[in-house]
Motif scaffolding. Sequence first.
Motif, short mmCIF file in Angstrom:
data_model
loop_
_atom_site.label_atom_id
_atom_site.label_comp_id
_atom_site.label_asym_id
_atom_site.label_seq_id
_atom_site.Cartn_x
_atom_site.Cartn_y
_atom_site.Cartn_z
N TYR A 364 1.06 -0.11 9.30
CA TYR A 364 1.40 -1.07 8.26
C TYR A 364 1.90 -0.32 7.02
CZ TYR A 364 -1.31 -4.33 11.13
OH TYR A 364 -1.78 -5.09 12.17
N MET A 365 2.66 -1.02 6.22
CA MET A 365 3.17 -0.42 5.00
C MET A 365 3.36 -1.50 3.94
SD MET A 365 6.54 2.03 4.48
CE MET A 365 7.57 0.97 5.49
N ILE A 366 2.98 -1.16 2.70
CA ILE A 366 3.25 -2.02 1.54
C ILE A 366 4.33 -1.35 0.72
CG2 ILE A 366 2.28 -3.20 -0.46
CD1 ILE A 366 1.00 -4.08 2.13
N THR A 367 5.33 -2.12 0.28
CA THR A 367 6.38 -1.58 -0.57
C THR A 367 6.61 -2.52 -1.75
OG1 THR A 367 8.18 -2.73 0.60
CG2 THR A 367 7.55 -0.54 1.42
N SER A 368 7.33 -2.00 -2.75
CA SER A 368 7.72 -2.83 -3.89
C SER A 368 9.23 -2.89 -3.97
CB SER A 368 7.14 -2.27 -5.20
OG SER A 368 7.97 -1.22 -5.69
N ALA A 374 9.24 -2.67 -14.53
CA ALA A 374 8.87 -4.09 -14.46
C ALA A 374 8.26 -4.41 -13.11
CB ALA A 374 10.09 -4.97 -14.71
N PRO A 375 7.21 -5.24 -13.06
CA PRO A 375 6.58 -5.60 -11.78
C PRO A 375 7.47 -6.52 -10.96
CG PRO A 375 5.61 -6.87 -13.56
CD PRO A 375 6.54 -5.89 -14.20
N ASN A 376 7.28 -6.50 -9.65
CA ASN A 376 8.05 -7.35 -8.75
C ASN A 376 7.21 -7.69 -7.52
OD1 ASN A 376 8.53 -5.20 -6.68
ND2 ASN A 376 9.61 -4.26 -8.39
N GLU A 377 7.81 -8.34 -6.54
CA GLU A 377 7.09 -8.83 -5.38
C GLU A 377 6.86 -7.74 -4.35
OE1 GLU A 377 7.38 -12.58 -2.23
OE2 GLU A 377 9.19 -11.82 -3.21
N ALA A 378 5.62 -7.59 -3.91
CA ALA A 378 5.31 -6.66 -2.82
C ALA A 378 5.65 -7.31 -1.49
CB ALA A 378 3.83 -6.29 -2.85
N LEU A 379 5.94 -6.45 -0.50
CA LEU A 379 6.13 -6.92 0.85
C LEU A 379 5.30 -6.06 1.80
CD1 LEU A 379 10.00 -7.55 1.09
CD2 LEU A 379 8.18 -9.26 0.87
N ALA A 380 4.79 -6.67 2.86
CA ALA A 380 4.08 -5.95 3.90
C ALA A 380 5.01 -5.79 5.11
CB ALA A 380 2.81 -6.69 4.31
N HIS A 381 4.89 -4.65 5.78
CA HIS A 381 5.71 -4.35 6.95
C HIS A 381 4.79 -3.83 8.06
CE1 HIS A 381 9.00 -4.34 3.93
NE2 HIS A 381 8.13 -3.64 3.22
N ALA A 382 5.24 -3.93 9.31
CA ALA A 382 4.42 -3.47 10.44
C ALA A 382 5.31 -2.87 11.52
CB ALA A 382 3.60 -4.63 11.01
#
Length: 488
Positions: A364-368, A374-382
């Motif tokens: 799994y991986m979390i990215t921005s 500036a903050p933004n939406e994280a996404l999860a990947h697999a």
Amino acid sequence: MTPVQPFLFGYRSSEFFKSVSCHIAYVINLHITRCPNKEQGRYRFSLMVCSFIGCVLLFHLYFLNQSQHSQHAVMQMNSDHPYYRELVEVEDDGIKIPPPRKRSPRAIKRKPKRPTTLIEEFLDESSQLRYIFFPGQKTAIDPLNDAGNESLYYHPGRIWLDTDGNPIQAHGGGILYDDRSRTYYWYGEYKDGPTYYAHKKAAARVDIIGVGCYSSKDLWTWKNEGIVLAAEEANETHDLHTSNVLERPKVIYNKNTNKYVMWMHIDDANYTKASVGIAISNSPTGPFDYIRSTRPHGFESRDMTIFKDDDDVAYLVYSSEDNSELHIGPLTQDYLDVTNVMRRILVGQHREAPALFKHEGTYYMITSGCTGWAPNEALAHAAESVMGPWETMGNPCVGGNKVFRLATFFAQSTFVLPLHGFPGVFIFMADRWNPADLRDSRYVWLPLLVGGPVDRPLDYSFGFPLWPRVSIYWHKRWKLPYKWSGKN
């Protein structure tokens, strides 16, 4: 709690899949052999199409079953550890934007005031909401003095003090668990210097001071081990000269060489060097000797991380091609260089700040996103293999409010730490950057859980496998599960 029973009419998934596949093959063969020769071609084509659709549906059912097994593991853990339930409780955070400051009628007519967004309030150092995003010194987490009801509780966004009573300086970092000393070591950017701009269009920056290191037995009380990789003040051509950039240091241990190896993003003030740096030490507390910088595989490298797999093979993951894609490839056996093998992943998705972890054989991986400070939406990947292909699962953030979720709780991913003894439970580590004063950037640690039903049980694109959900739960105040200790 009653265990979740495997579905699909009581069959185990592999037995069910084998049984139905054999049945389909038998029916196809029976129909074809009984048809006249002239009609066999037509039947064969029709049955092949039906069989294909049936197999796709079976694959969906198989992975849904696997998802329920993961959910069962999480639910079983829930019954074993009473405090686990607290980790998945959703907390709302209803922040109201204050009314705009009064303006003269002439000013309003000249330029009407549009509504202020919550992210703009976050970036505005004079905002009336500043205390919400960056609470003051009075609310600081002091592990040596926070006894009783506050002991071992994380408060995302608050100032976090070390055992000397000073704010922890370990930004953009990661954690190494050292088996030999049974100690956690937290490495990160030491940013205890003034924030400035090299020129008008440059990003906010702090001169390189070095990589800070903190040690802990419980992941809550941290001792300052000092700067383990220091800046170079005299030699202006050196990668670590104070005028340059050092970001996202990560350290892993090499069992073959008995060395601790640090990788980091090395750049100049204009972010045109785009390289990785490598350093090495005999001890987790340094000092680390800087070796060199390089562009891995001949490509630009900016935000990066290091991931060490169960078989001790280590991988470098980095943003490249103007941050439009990520590259991933294994390191050499001594962890001091990359091999010639590299894969492009998440091409065209413009992701950075990768944080990898593994659970039950799945990566799994979390990215921005790429929006500067500036903050933004994280996404999860697999992915089934660390080299890919990687599939995007969606936003893992749960709780807070919609803006909180779309801004990753006003933070950016840096590392995911597995919690030993608690399968499926991790600590999501992120930085809440303060571009007005980078030394006052905060840490957002939250529980991350893998398990439970998938986000979209039956996607009509027929994409599979269907991954168990990755969830990062928002909490204003939380602690590790009951009976956990650093000795697990």
